[in-house]
Scaffold this motif. Structure first.
Motif, PDB file in Angstrom:
ATOM      1  N   GLY A 194      31.689  41.768  27.765  1.00 53.44           N
ATOM      2  CA  GLY A 194      30.554  42.359  28.463  1.00 53.44           C
ATOM      3  C   GLY A 194      29.249  42.248  27.710  1.00 53.44           C
ATOM      4  O   GLY A 194      28.275  42.902  28.052  1.00 53.44           O
ATOM      5  N   ALA A 195      29.213  41.406  26.674  1.00 57.57           N
ATOM      6  CA  ALA A 195      28.002  41.305  25.848  1.00 57.57           C
ATOM      7  C   ALA A 195      27.027  40.253  26.361  1.00 57.57           C
ATOM      8  O   ALA A 195      25.897  40.171  25.896  1.00 57.57           O
ATOM      9  CB  ALA A 195      28.389  40.979  24.408  1.00 57.57           C
ATOM     10  N   GLY A 196      27.458  39.424  27.305  1.00 62.88           N
ATOM     11  CA  GLY A 196      26.577  38.420  27.870  1.00 62.88           C
ATOM     12  C   GLY A 196      26.425  37.161  27.055  1.00 62.88           C
ATOM     13  O   GLY A 196      25.669  36.263  27.435  1.00 62.88           O
ATOM     14  N   GLU A 197      27.131  37.053  25.916  1.00 67.65           N
ATOM     15  CA  GLU A 197      27.007  35.862  25.070  1.00 67.65           C
ATOM     16  C   GLU A 197      27.998  34.801  25.531  1.00 67.65           C
ATOM     17  O   GLU A 197      28.926  34.414  24.823  1.00 67.65           O
ATOM     18  CB  GLU A 197      27.250  36.241  23.607  1.00 67.65           C
ATOM     19  CG  GLU A 197      26.200  37.206  23.071  1.00 67.65           C
ATOM     20  CD  GLU A 197      26.587  37.800  21.733  1.00 67.65           C
ATOM     21  OE1 GLU A 197      27.762  37.677  21.348  1.00 67.65           O
ATOM     22  OE2 GLU A 197      25.726  38.390  21.076  1.00 67.65           O
ATOM     23  N   VAL A 198      27.803  34.341  26.770  1.00 71.69           N
ATOM     24  CA  VAL A 198      28.745  33.407  27.379  1.00 71.69           C
ATOM     25  C   VAL A 198      28.035  32.122  27.767  1.00 71.69           C
ATOM     26  O   VAL A 198      26.827  32.106  28.019  1.00 71.69           O
ATOM     27  CB  VAL A 198      29.418  34.031  28.624  1.00 71.69           C
ATOM     28  CG1 VAL A 198      30.321  35.181  28.239  1.00 71.69           C
ATOM     29  CG2 VAL A 198      28.373  34.481  29.637  1.00 71.69           C
ATOM     30  N   PHE A 199      28.798  31.028  27.820  1.00 71.02           N
ATOM     31  CA  PHE A 199      28.308  29.774  28.354  1.00 71.02           C
ATOM     32  C   PHE A 199      28.621  29.734  29.847  1.00 71.02           C
ATOM     33  O   PHE A 199      29.764  29.931  30.254  1.00 71.02           O
ATOM     34  CB  PHE A 199      28.985  28.586  27.664  1.00 71.02           C
ATOM     35  CG  PHE A 199      28.555  28.380  26.246  1.00 71.02           C
ATOM     36  CD1 PHE A 199      27.352  27.768  25.950  1.00 71.02           C
ATOM     37  CD2 PHE A 199      29.360  28.790  25.192  1.00 71.02           C
ATOM     38  CE1 PHE A 199      26.946  27.580  24.636  1.00 71.02           C
ATOM     39  CE2 PHE A 199      28.970  28.603  23.877  1.00 71.02           C
ATOM     40  CZ  PHE A 199      27.756  27.990  23.599  1.00 71.02           C
ATOM     41  N   ASN A 200      27.611  29.486  30.662  1.00 74.94           N
ATOM     42  CA  ASN A 200      27.811  29.352  32.089  1.00 74.94           C
ATOM     43  C   ASN A 200      28.297  27.950  32.414  1.00 74.94           C
ATOM     44  O   ASN A 200      27.874  26.970  31.797  1.00 74.94           O
ATOM     45  CB  ASN A 200      26.508  29.635  32.840  1.00 74.94           C
ATOM     46  CG  ASN A 200      26.071  31.081  32.697  1.00 74.94           C
ATOM     47  OD1 ASN A 200      26.633  31.967  33.315  1.00 74.94           O
ATOM     48  ND2 ASN A 200      25.069  31.319  31.852  1.00 74.94           N
ATOM     49  N   VAL A 201      29.161  27.833  33.407  1.00 70.70           N
ATOM     50  CA  VAL A 201      29.762  26.556  33.777  1.00 70.70           C
ATOM     51  C   VAL A 201      29.245  26.116  35.141  1.00 70.70           C
ATOM     52  O   VAL A 201      29.179  26.918  36.086  1.00 70.70           O
ATOM     53  CB  VAL A 201      31.301  26.669  33.830  1.00 70.70           C
ATOM     54  CG1 VAL A 201      31.923  25.362  34.289  1.00 70.70           C
ATOM     55  CG2 VAL A 201      31.839  27.050  32.461  1.00 70.70           C
ATOM     56  N   THR A 214      25.076  31.588  45.201  1.00 71.65           N
ATOM     57  CA  THR A 214      26.246  31.408  44.341  1.00 71.65           C
ATOM     58  C   THR A 214      27.415  30.815  45.108  1.00 71.65           C
ATOM     59  O   THR A 214      28.179  30.005  44.582  1.00 71.65           O
ATOM     60  CB  THR A 214      26.665  32.749  43.718  1.00 71.65           C
ATOM     61  OG1 THR A 214      25.591  33.245  42.944  1.00 71.65           O
ATOM     62  CG2 THR A 214      27.880  32.574  42.821  1.00 71.65           C
ATOM     63  N   SER A 215      27.568  31.200  46.382  1.00 72.16           N
ATOM     64  CA  SER A 215      28.700  30.731  47.176  1.00 72.16           C
ATOM     65  C   SER A 215      28.680  29.229  47.387  1.00 72.16           C
ATOM     66  O   SER A 215      29.691  28.645  47.750  1.00 72.16           O
ATOM     67  CB  SER A 215      28.725  31.447  48.530  1.00 72.16           C
ATOM     68  OG  SER A 215      27.533  31.173  49.242  1.00 72.16           O
ATOM     69  N   LYS A 216      27.511  28.557  47.173  1.00 72.45           N
ATOM     70  CA  LYS A 216      27.419  27.118  47.343  1.00 72.45           C
ATOM     71  C   LYS A 216      27.801  26.355  46.079  1.00 72.45           C
ATOM     72  O   LYS A 216      27.878  25.137  46.099  1.00 72.45           O
ATOM     73  CB  LYS A 216      25.987  26.745  47.740  1.00 72.45           C
ATOM     74  CG  LYS A 216      25.533  27.372  49.057  1.00 72.45           C
ATOM     75  CD  LYS A 216      24.103  26.987  49.365  1.00 72.45           C
ATOM     76  CE  LYS A 216      23.613  27.672  50.637  1.00 72.45           C
ATOM     77  NZ  LYS A 216      22.193  27.318  50.938  1.00 72.45           N
ATOM     78  N   PHE A 219      32.557  26.757  42.081  1.00 71.88           N
ATOM     79  CA  PHE A 219      33.597  27.773  42.139  1.00 71.88           C
ATOM     80  C   PHE A 219      33.253  28.924  43.095  1.00 71.88           C
ATOM     81  O   PHE A 219      34.010  29.890  43.196  1.00 71.88           O
ATOM     82  CB  PHE A 219      33.856  28.353  40.741  1.00 71.88           C
ATOM     83  CG  PHE A 219      34.541  27.395  39.805  1.00 71.88           C
ATOM     84  CD1 PHE A 219      35.898  27.113  39.947  1.00 71.88           C
ATOM     85  CD2 PHE A 219      33.842  26.772  38.781  1.00 71.88           C
ATOM     86  CE1 PHE A 219      36.537  26.245  39.087  1.00 71.88           C
ATOM     87  CE2 PHE A 219      34.479  25.893  37.917  1.00 71.88           C
ATOM     88  CZ  PHE A 219      35.827  25.632  38.075  1.00 71.88           C
ATOM     89  N   ARG A 220      32.073  28.859  43.727  1.00 71.09           N
ATOM     90  CA  ARG A 220      31.610  29.892  44.655  1.00 71.09           C
ATOM     91  C   ARG A 220      31.436  31.251  43.990  1.00 71.09           C
ATOM     92  O   ARG A 220      31.448  32.275  44.647  1.00 71.09           O
ATOM     93  CB  ARG A 220      32.548  30.002  45.870  1.00 71.09           C
ATOM     94  CG  ARG A 220      32.543  28.756  46.722  1.00 71.09           C
ATOM     95  CD  ARG A 220      33.342  28.957  47.987  1.00 71.09           C
ATOM     96  NE  ARG A 220      34.751  29.152  47.714  1.00 71.09           N
ATOM     97  CZ  ARG A 220      35.665  29.363  48.654  1.00 71.09           C
ATOM     98  NH1 ARG A 220      35.311  29.431  49.917  1.00 71.09           N
ATOM     99  NH2 ARG A 220      36.929  29.525  48.321  1.00 71.09           N
ATOM    100  N   SER A 462      30.371  39.581  42.422  1.00 75.89           N
ATOM    101  CA  SER A 462      29.741  40.180  41.247  1.00 75.89           C
ATOM    102  C   SER A 462      29.639  39.157  40.132  1.00 75.89           C
ATOM    103  O   SER A 462      30.428  38.209  40.058  1.00 75.89           O
ATOM    104  CB  SER A 462      30.568  41.372  40.779  1.00 75.89           C
ATOM    105  OG  SER A 462      30.182  41.766  39.485  1.00 75.89           O
ATOM    106  N   ASN A 463      28.652  39.340  39.254  1.00 75.89           N
ATOM    107  CA  ASN A 463      28.513  38.450  38.110  1.00 75.89           C
ATOM    108  C   ASN A 463      29.624  38.628  37.098  1.00 75.89           C
ATOM    109  O   ASN A 463      29.784  37.807  36.203  1.00 75.89           O
ATOM    110  CB  ASN A 463      27.149  38.673  37.426  1.00 75.89           C
ATOM    111  CG  ASN A 463      26.027  38.029  38.205  1.00 75.89           C
ATOM    112  OD1 ASN A 463      26.251  37.099  38.973  1.00 75.89           O
ATOM    113  ND2 ASN A 463      24.815  38.531  38.015  1.00 75.89           N
TER     114      ASN A 463
END
Length: 515
Positions: A194-201, A214-216, A219-220, A462-463
């Motif tokens: 939950g710290a937000g230090e993630v790589f988005n794919v 986001t739905s487009k 992974f939707r 949700s994010n």
């Protein structure tokens, strides 16, 4: 029914073939097939018909013979091959070769035997003038710029083999405890910490989109590179019992320090039907003690203890590394609470850059002090029961059997501190009650719902999708707990390497992903 012919009734030619094959196999089995095996082989007489593959580490040319130093990755040491000048064409540094000859007692110094070569084959040529790993000292920073070539340095080869040996030892340990090894996903819709230090794919042709679009996407829903296997291990533990995994994890933390990588390996384990955090700490302690005891006398550890010019310049001393191993093998590591740690720190006369304050996380300088004074600079130290507000949402509150936790209380968790290197592992009891977990998520500002309404009035995901994690609490969730250990940090600590970037073959860290 037809029965197979007995040996005595088979044709003579077949029996002769079997005898010849067995003789050849027996001879082959007595001849080592790699450099490490041959170097340990010290026959009293000359043995002919020896064949060995490897890479040329160096060549010293004389008029009649060339002295070739050969390695193949099985040992830090080199095999000396004496090659006639007329057979030495193409034997340049870095080339891949196959040598045929006789293994004979050596008349020179530095080795008991040497290979007298009758025939040399160059299987992969190398341009000696441009080969980047010349026989001289290479700085660690230079080697990090060529990670595809760095493993060919004998010391780095040994380090990678040491990683393999540690993994084998860990596998034996968990098998002996009847843990099930599992494979957890790298792509995830949940940010565990939950710290937000993630790589988005996203896919290669995907353009940045608004939340409503986001739905487009592929992974939707928002998808990340995992920061921990823990949440998925909890799901598997409810099906399989005690489980473990060793898998890559990713942190988008902009930390350019010797202790951080953007891609690293985590060893994580989860225990079902346990209400006692001591059992989790006992598991960690037994596991590390097993690895140290299992490997302390092995050849690979002895090779890593040899400090040579081919090693890294900033390694810890041999004595220091030996103290680490002995400390891990000792019984009963100290266990103190976070509150006791704060009291020890504030009562000390040490002048810290940042003064310890209850309710704030321990700094590296605080952890180093505790490891040196509580563990006497030898044994690892467990620090338990940190404040709830500074730890992850899934941790169980101390002595909270009735679900009446308040924000100022502590949680059943621990960090494992080791001398010189500070934190190397952490774990906790997990909150297994649905309502209490949801309260904790709200306290940490985490949206537990799977859907929400956008500005356009349309539902979207949700994010941080954690509805599935809550489902685990809805249907038969027993008390459970587990831990995660930074595998690359463990290799650092046991080998004496000072930076985590040199423990893995292809390191990735903030600002660097070279190949």
């Amino acid at each position: 029914m037809l029965l197979p012919l007995s040996i005595s009734k088979r044709p003579l030619a077949h029996r002769l073939f079997q005898t010849t094959w067995r003789t050849a196999k027996a001879f082959k089995s007595t001849t080592p097939e790699n450099v490490a095996g041959i170097l340990r082989w010290e026959p009293s007489e000359t043995v002919s018909g020896v064949e060995i593959n490897g890479y040329v580490r160096s060549v010293r040319a004389q008029k009649k013979h060339h002295f070739v130093s050969l390695g193949d990755g099985t040992t830090i040491n080199s095999l000396q091959a004496v090659v006639p000048a007329d057979q030495a064409e193409g034997l340049t540094i870095g080339s891949a070769v196959r040598l045929h000859g006789s293994w004979v007692p050596s008349r020179g110094q530095g080795q008991s035997h040497e290979l007298q070569v009758q025939r040399a084959e160059v299987l992969g040529a190398s341009d000696a003038k441009t080969f980047p790993l010349q026989k001289k000292y290479q700085t660690p920073e230079y080697l990090r710029t060529i990670p595809h070539m760095r493993p060919r340095i004998p010391f780095n080869t040994s380090l990678l083999r040491f990683r393999s040996e540690v993994i084998s030892s860990l596998t034996r340990f968990f098998n002996s405890r009847e843990f099930v090894q599992t494979h957890t996903p790298i792509l995830t819709a949940s940010d565990c910490e939950g710290a937000g230090e993630v790589f988005n794919v996203s896919s290669g042709d995907e353009k940045p989109r608004s939340v409503d679009e986001t739905s487009k996407s592929f992974f939707r829903r928002p998808v990340y590179m995992t920061v921990s296997a823990q949440l998925h291990l909890e799901a598997l533990a409810q099906a399989l019992g005690n489980v473990w995994t060793l898998s890559p994890t990713f942190r988008a933390e902009q930390s350019d320090t010797p202790r951080h990588l953007s891609e690293f390996y985590m060893l994580e384990a989860e225990m079902s039907f346990t209400s006692d955090m001591d059992s989790i700490m006992d598991l960690v302690e037994d596991m590390l003690r097993h690895v140290a005891t299992d490997l302390s006398e092995t050849r690979i550890v002895q090779e890593l203890s040899a400090r040579s010019t081919e090693g890294l310049s900033d390694m810890a001393s041999v004595d220091q590394v030996q103290r680490r191993w002995k400390g891990i093998m000792r019984e009963k590591w100290p266990r103190i609470t976070y509150t006791e740690a704060i009291d020890i720190l504030t009562a000390s006369k040490e002048r810290f850059e940042q003064q310890p304050v209850w309710g704030q996380d321990l700094r590296t300088e605080h952890e180093r002090f505790l490891a040196m004074h509580v563990g006497k600079g030898e044994t690892p130290v467990f620090v338990t029961n940190y404040p709830r507000a500074i730890k992850a949402f899934y941790m169980k509150t101390v002595n909270d059997d009735l679900g009446t936790a308040v924000p100022g209380e502590t949680v059943e968790c621990f960090d494992l501190l080791v001398p010189d290197f500070c934190e190397i592992a952490g774990g906790s009891m997990r909150e297994h009650r649905l309502e209490t977990l949801m309260d904790s998520m709200r306290l940490h500002g985490i949206d537990a719902s799977a859907e929400k309404i956008t500005s356009s009035g349309q539902p979207t995901v949700s994010n941080n999708n954690l509805d599935w994690y809550l489902d685990l609490r809805r249907w038969g969730c027993p008390p459970h707990g587990g831990f995660g250990l930074g595998f690359d940090r463990l290799i650092c600590y046991l080998s004496g390497i000072q930076t985590i970037r040199d423990t893995t073959a292809f390191p990735r860290w903030y600002g660097r992903c070279d190949c």
